[in-house]
Design an enzyme around this catalytic site. Structure first.
Site, PDB file in Angstrom:
ATOM      1  N   CYS A   2       0.862  -1.171   0.000  1.00  7.28           N
ATOM      2  CA  CYS A   2       0.000   0.000   0.000  1.00  7.28           C
ATOM      3  C   CYS A   2       0.901   1.224   0.000  1.00  7.28           C
ATOM      4  CB  CYS A   2      -0.960  -0.010   1.194  1.00  7.28           C
ATOM      5  SG  CYS A   2      -0.192   0.119   2.811  1.00  7.28           S
ATOM      6  N   GLY A   3       0.310   2.375   0.111  1.00  6.07           N
ATOM      7  CA  GLY A   3       1.093   3.597   0.048  1.00  6.07           C
ATOM      8  C   GLY A   3       2.145   3.715   1.137  1.00  6.07           C
TER       9      GLY A   3
END
Length: 87
Positions: A2-3
């Protein structure tokens, strides 16, 4: 992935781990950020990401957003199984 490599990847990692165990697929699941793969992490067979992955990443990518929204989750799990069994 994810980010940030923390929040949503935790949810996705658990679902991937549980699915693979149920399918009898031995895996090592690691959480991280997209930048980790861009930095040249080796030994990765598959990326499951809740964020966009640049085209320069050469390993197969399965979109992980279905694990968060619940729509398309079975298809994503099937794609993971296919990629890992083809290894």
């Amino acid at each position: 992935m994810c980010g940030t490599g923390v929040a949503t990847s935790t949810v996705v990692a658990k679902k991937v781990r549980d699915h693979c165990a149920a399918q009898g697929i031995a895996v090592t699941v690691s959480q991280g950020k997209v930048m980790d793969v861009l930095a040249g992490t080796v030994g990765i067979d598959l990326v499951v990401s809740t964020t966009q992955v640049p085209a320069s990443v050469t390993v197969p990518v399965v979109h992980g957003l279905p694990f968060l929204i619940g729509i398309g989750e079975n298809e994503a799990l099937a794609a993971i199984t296919t990629h890992l069994r083809d290894q």
